[in-house]
Design an enzyme around this catalytic site. Structure first.
Site, PDB file in Angstrom:
ATOM      1  N   GLU A 135       0.746  -1.129   0.055  1.00  0.00           N
ATOM      2  CA  GLU A 135      -0.181   0.029  -0.082  1.00  0.00           C
ATOM      3  C   GLU A 135       0.807   1.217   0.082  1.00  0.00           C
ATOM      4  O   GLU A 135       1.968   1.421   0.593  1.00  0.00           O
ATOM      5  CB  GLU A 135      -1.043  -0.003   1.343  1.00  0.00           C
ATOM      6  CG  GLU A 135      -2.000  -0.814   1.333  1.00  0.00           C
ATOM      7  CD  GLU A 135      -2.607  -0.743   2.696  1.00  0.00           C
ATOM      8  OE1 GLU A 135      -3.507  -1.676   2.836  1.00  0.00           O
ATOM      9  OE2 GLU A 135      -2.169  -0.002   3.471  1.00  0.00           O
ATOM     10  N   LYS A 187       2.710   4.463   1.662  1.00  0.00           N
ATOM     11  CA  LYS A 187       2.832   4.816   2.704  1.00  0.00           C
ATOM     12  C   LYS A 187       2.627   6.499   2.499  1.00  0.00           C
ATOM     13  O   LYS A 187       3.651   7.127   2.111  1.00  0.00           O
ATOM     14  CB  LYS A 187       4.031   4.359   3.174  1.00  0.00           C
ATOM     15  CG  LYS A 187       4.427   4.630   4.740  1.00  0.00           C
ATOM     16  CD  LYS A 187       5.776   4.277   5.068  1.00  0.00           C
ATOM     17  CE  LYS A 187       5.777   4.595   6.624  1.00  0.00           C
ATOM     18  NZ  LYS A 187       5.394   5.726   6.807  1.00  0.00           N
ATOM     19  N   ARG A 219      -2.120   9.022  17.094  1.00  0.00           N
ATOM     20  CA  ARG A 219      -1.499   7.631  17.142  1.00  0.00           C
ATOM     21  C   ARG A 219      -1.155   7.574  18.508  1.00  0.00           C
ATOM     22  O   ARG A 219      -0.846   6.509  19.093  1.00  0.00           O
ATOM     23  CB  ARG A 219      -0.220   7.863  16.345  1.00  0.00           C
ATOM     24  CG  ARG A 219       0.978   6.704  16.401  1.00  0.00           C
ATOM     25  CD  ARG A 219       2.148   7.177  15.736  1.00  0.00           C
ATOM     26  NE  ARG A 219       3.131   6.034  16.048  1.00  0.00           N
ATOM     27  CZ  ARG A 219       3.866   5.576  16.929  1.00  0.00           C
ATOM     28  NH1 ARG A 219       3.727   6.166  18.082  1.00  0.00           N
ATOM     29  NH2 ARG A 219       4.719   4.714  16.792  1.00  0.00           N
ATOM     30  N   PHE A 232      -6.797   2.977   5.749  1.00  0.00           N
ATOM     31  CA  PHE A 232      -6.222   1.432   5.496  1.00  0.00           C
ATOM     32  C   PHE A 232      -6.620   0.176   6.420  1.00  0.00           C
ATOM     33  O   PHE A 232      -6.005  -0.900   6.243  1.00  0.00           O
ATOM     34  CB  PHE A 232      -4.584   1.915   5.513  1.00  0.00           C
ATOM     35  CG  PHE A 232      -4.238   2.257   6.847  1.00  0.00           C
ATOM     36  CD1 PHE A 232      -3.944   1.599   8.019  1.00  0.00           C
ATOM     37  CD2 PHE A 232      -3.882   3.503   6.833  1.00  0.00           C
ATOM     38  CE1 PHE A 232      -3.468   2.053   9.112  1.00  0.00           C
ATOM     39  CE2 PHE A 232      -3.181   4.228   8.031  1.00  0.00           C
ATOM     40  CZ  PHE A 232      -3.118   3.418   9.139  1.00  0.00           C
ATOM     41  N   ARG A 292       4.397  -3.987  17.485  1.00  0.00           N
ATOM     42  CA  ARG A 292       5.200  -3.898  16.186  1.00  0.00           C
ATOM     43  C   ARG A 292       5.716  -5.190  16.014  1.00  0.00           C
ATOM     44  O   ARG A 292       6.526  -5.897  16.541  1.00  0.00           O
ATOM     45  CB  ARG A 292       6.419  -2.891  16.645  1.00  0.00           C
ATOM     46  CG  ARG A 292       7.220  -2.360  15.251  1.00  0.00           C
ATOM     47  CD  ARG A 292       8.446  -1.714  15.688  1.00  0.00           C
ATOM     48  NE  ARG A 292       8.181  -0.608  16.483  1.00  0.00           N
ATOM     49  CZ  ARG A 292       7.556   0.673  15.511  1.00  0.00           C
ATOM     50  NH1 ARG A 292       7.573   0.709  14.591  1.00  0.00           N
ATOM     51  NH2 ARG A 292       7.471   1.657  16.439  1.00  0.00           N
TER      52      ARG A 292
HETATM   53  P1  ATP Z   1       5.819   4.066  13.901  1.00  0.00           P
HETATM   54  O1  ATP Z   1       4.342   4.588  13.708  1.00  0.00           O
HETATM   55  O2  ATP Z   1       6.046   2.784  12.909  1.00  0.00           O
HETATM   56  O3  ATP Z   1       6.264   3.914  15.222  1.00  0.00           O
HETATM   57  P2  ATP Z   1       6.552   6.442  12.601  1.00  0.00           P
HETATM   58  O4  ATP Z   1       5.429   7.355  13.338  1.00  0.00           O
HETATM   59  O5  ATP Z   1       8.223   6.965  12.427  1.00  0.00           O
HETATM   60  O6  ATP Z   1       6.860   5.004  13.143  1.00  0.00           O
HETATM   61  P3  ATP Z   1       6.722   5.725   9.953  1.00  0.00           P
HETATM   62  O7  ATP Z   1       7.790   4.704  10.244  1.00  0.00           O
HETATM   63  O8  ATP Z   1       7.020   6.791   8.821  1.00  0.00           O
HETATM   64  O9  ATP Z   1       6.189   6.328  11.259  1.00  0.00           O
HETATM   65  O10 ATP Z   1       5.657   4.482   9.588  1.00  0.00           O
HETATM   66  C1  ATP Z   1       4.308   4.110  10.245  1.00  0.00           C
HETATM   67  C2  ATP Z   1       3.346   5.113   9.926  1.00  0.00           C
HETATM   68  O11 ATP Z   1       2.847   5.083   8.429  1.00  0.00           O
HETATM   69  C3  ATP Z   1       1.984   4.439  10.410  1.00  0.00           C
HETATM   70  O12 ATP Z   1       2.095   4.567  11.930  1.00  0.00           O
HETATM   71  C4  ATP Z   1       0.758   5.271   9.684  1.00  0.00           C
HETATM   72  O13 ATP Z   1       0.821   6.700  10.411  1.00  0.00           O
HETATM   73  C5  ATP Z   1       1.589   5.595   8.541  1.00  0.00           C
HETATM   74  N1  ATP Z   1       0.801   5.076   7.188  1.00  0.00           N
HETATM   75  C6  ATP Z   1       0.777   5.521   6.196  1.00  0.00           C
HETATM   76  N2  ATP Z   1       0.288   4.923   5.077  1.00  0.00           N
HETATM   77  C7  ATP Z   1      -0.108   3.918   5.766  1.00  0.00           C
HETATM   78  C8  ATP Z   1      -0.541   2.489   5.221  1.00  0.00           C
HETATM   79  N3  ATP Z   1      -1.126   2.246   3.969  1.00  0.00           N
HETATM   80  N4  ATP Z   1      -0.919   1.624   6.243  1.00  0.00           N
HETATM   81  C9  ATP Z   1      -0.412   1.797   7.529  1.00  0.00           C
HETATM   82  N5  ATP Z   1       0.211   2.767   8.206  1.00  0.00           N
HETATM   83  C10 ATP Z   1       0.323   3.956   7.209  1.00  0.00           C
END
Ligand code: ATP
Length: 587
Positions: free
Chosen positions: A250, A252, A272, A342, A419
């Site tokens: 998907e 991101k 979050r 999503f 995670r």
């Molecule tokens: P994390 O939330 O994994 O601790 P982070 O806040 O630094 O890390 P990223 O590493 O950039 O975020 O990636 C995870 C985030 O990506 C998810 O928490 C969500 O907000 C976002 N995201 C965007 N598109 C999607 C998708 N299609 N499915 C799930 N998450 C998505």
């Protein structure tokens, strides 16, 4: 129950840094607690009155606390202030000052936990004109009735300075031992917590109805679910190998994660971090009311800033303008958004978290009336690395950060609060050396000179060691800050200054100012290197060496949506180091 019992447990917890000992003390405390107030004890121990998503905090300002202490102790304000200057700890000051008074007066009243909790609650809910006087009166009354030792913790709790260092997981473990029949009960108790995000409620059900009731707990509307998180891997080959050769890829999106709860016309939006952010996004709530067909639903989406004219995605920074309390209508107009959904976790009374991803997605399609503002994340089933790589390039071209690659096996449940390898992130950053960003916790600072005199010149930053539940320094960063950042950071960090290094910080470097782990910043580095000075993942690669991030630069992103425990972990830094080695070996 006497508050003295809690105060005594806190004192013991404070005197140890060992997690096992903390758990034992907590187990004892919970076992000695009457069933009626277990919930209160659980919240108070975390410095709270309610779960975070309720949004009610005790929040007594230091000024008000001092005023109340003056009244309760009969000491002069100047005396209290000078003691505070010396110790830097308002709790200690309360103990010192009240001890002087108590020597002189006869003291007999016993303070109960119930009374303390109710007084805090009253203070938290008092608003409007006259609130300050009312709070001061209640607080001064509470402190007058407290013994010096009790006052220490009462004032710390009220001002948000309790900091016992007890993580949620420690409370869950203690509950399992105290009321679940042993450590084995931790699994179901943790699951219950992950689907309701309320430690108090979990403890109440466990204590009153037992482990069976905990096992039967279901997802409920308006009780936010702790989000499922993704692991990371640097290449399509490794991703597909992990996901049995096939995945749902998907886009991101680079925005803010939102968990939306709907019941009829009532809509709540959680971040979050599971704070209720509905008031920031009235347009999103409206959109959901109009476009979601199901009577009841809980779903997740990324909220992204968009260009209304072109439909193009806009950078994350634009969405940050929506983080405000006032003038929201103007912000809605200036920074319009779209939702890219999503996942669907609950629909019309049915908990979907244990269903496979493809089933959840199929129902999501059915319940949404899609339009330009409410869409489903662009997706594709990828069977080989070429497909994945091509889809990735497309995602980047359209303004996304990369891909989320998700398992589509029978077991692809929604792992609330975890995670795991069912979701894997694939971001562009991995393709170069280390242009990947990390989210680090500010644990210390060094005074600035020249233009930065009076503020901080550089910050000492740490990664989170999840296994040990501590923060390990990984870099010192003074680059990338604008003049405004320098001033803002100084103000923000003032609230977190502590007199000496926090027990949960591992550092060989001596900072000039120490902070409790709280503020999380996004940092871009050039490279992860072995380091004799930094403590991150010490000795996991080589004897006497930790890992450090070289040439760090602040990206401008304050990760206010992350708690320090959500920061980049030491294990992730190790993985980055190992991936770099792989890249070097390949070239
Ligand atoms: P994390 O939330 O994994 O601790 P982070 O806040 O630094 O890390 P990223 O590493 O950039 O975020 O990636 C995870 C985030 O990506 C998810 O928490 C969500 O907000 C976002 N995201 C965007 N598109 C999607 C998708 N299609 N499915 C799930 N998450 C998505």
């Amino acid at each position: 129950m006497d508050y003295a019992v809690i105060a005594d447990a806190y004192r013991k917890i404070e005197s140890t840094t060992k997690r096992l000992e903390m758990t034992d003390i907590l187990v004892d405390l919970l076992r000695n607690t009457s069933k009626d107030i277990v919930t209160k004890i659980v919240y108070l121990t975390q410095g709270k009155l309610y779960p975070d998503f309720v949004g009610i905090e005790i929040g007594i300002a230091e000024k008000l606390a001092i005023k109340s202490l003056v009244r309760a102790s009969g000491r002069k304000e100047s005396e209290i202030l000078s003691d505070l200057q010396k110790t830097g700890d308002i709790g200690q000051v309360a103990e010192n000052q009240l001890a002087k008074k108590k020597q002189a007066t006869f003291f007999s009243k016993t303070l109960t936990v119930e009374h303390v909790y109710e007084s805090f609650d009253k203070m938290a809910k008092t608003t409007g004109s006259g609130a300050v006087d009312m709070k001061t009166a209640v607080f001064a009354g509470l402190l007058s009735d407290a013994s010096p030792k009790e006052a220490k913790y009462i004032i710390r709790t009220a001002t948000g300075n309790l900091r016992l260092g007890i993580a949620d997981m420690t409370v869950l473990e203690a509950l399992a031992i105290a009321y679940g029949g042993g450590k084995e009960a931790r699994g179901p108790i943790e699951r219950a917590y992950n689907i309701c995000s309320d430690l108090g409620r979990v403890s109440e059900i466990l204590v009153r109805e037992g482990l069976d009731a905990i096992k039967k707990m279901q997802v409920k509307v308006f009780e936010p679910i702790r989000p499922m998180l993704a692991e990371r891997l640097p290449s399509p080959e490794e991703i597909l190998e992990k996901l049995n050769g096939k995945c749902l890829a998907e886009y991101k999106y680079d925005g803010e994660r939102i968990q939306a709860h709907k019941q009829g016309n009532n809509v709540a939006l959680y971040s979050r971090q599971l704070e209720n952010i509905s008031s920031q996004y009235p347009d999103v709530a409206d959109l959901i009311r109009k476009q979601v067909k199901a009577q009841e639903a809980i779903f997740e989406a990324e909220c992204v800033a968009v260009d209304i004219e072109t439909g193009d995605l806009r950078p994350f920074q634009e969405l940050m303008h929506r983080r405000r309390k006032y003038d929201i209508e103007t912000a809605i107009e200036q920074y319009p958004i779209s939702l890219y959904t999503f996942d669907l976790l609950f629909v019309n009374g049915k908990d979907l978290t244990c269903e496979p991803l493809t089933d959840r997605r199929a129902i999501l399609e059915e319940v949404l009336n899609k339009n330009i503002q409410l869409q489903i994340a662009t997706q594709k089933v990828a069977n080989n690395t070429k497909e994945l790589e091509d889809f990735f390039e497309k995602a980047i071209e359209e303004g996304c950060e990369g891909l989320m690659c998700k398992s589509i096996t029978k077991d692809s449940v929604y792992q609330a609060g975890n995670r795991g390898w069912l979701w894997i992130k694939y971001k562009r950053d991995y393709k170069s050396e280390m242009t990947d960003t990390v989210d680090l916790v500010v644990v210390g600072a060094f005074h600035g000179r020249g233009k930065r005199a009076g503020a901080y010149g550089a910050l000492l930053l740490a990664a989170y060691n999840k296994e040990k539940d501590i923060f390990e320094t990984v870099t010192k960063c003074g680059t990338g800050f604008t003049d405004k950042d320098i001033t803002d950071l100084h103000t923000i960090l003032q609230n977190h200054v502590i007199p000496r290094k926090h027990a949960r910080i591992l550092s060989m470097m001596e900072a000039e100012v120490w902070f409790e782990p709280f503020v999380v910043l996004e940092i871009l580095g050039a490279e992860v290197t072995l380091s004799p000075i930094h403590m991150c993942a010490m000795e996991s690669i080589r004897k006497d060496s930790g890992l450090a991030i070289r040439f760090p630069r602040f990206t401008g992103k304050y990760r206010t949506d992350k708690s320090p425990q959500d920061a980049t972990t030491a294990r992730e830094v190790v993985e980055m180091y190992q991936n770099q080695l792989k890249q070097i070996n390949q070239t």
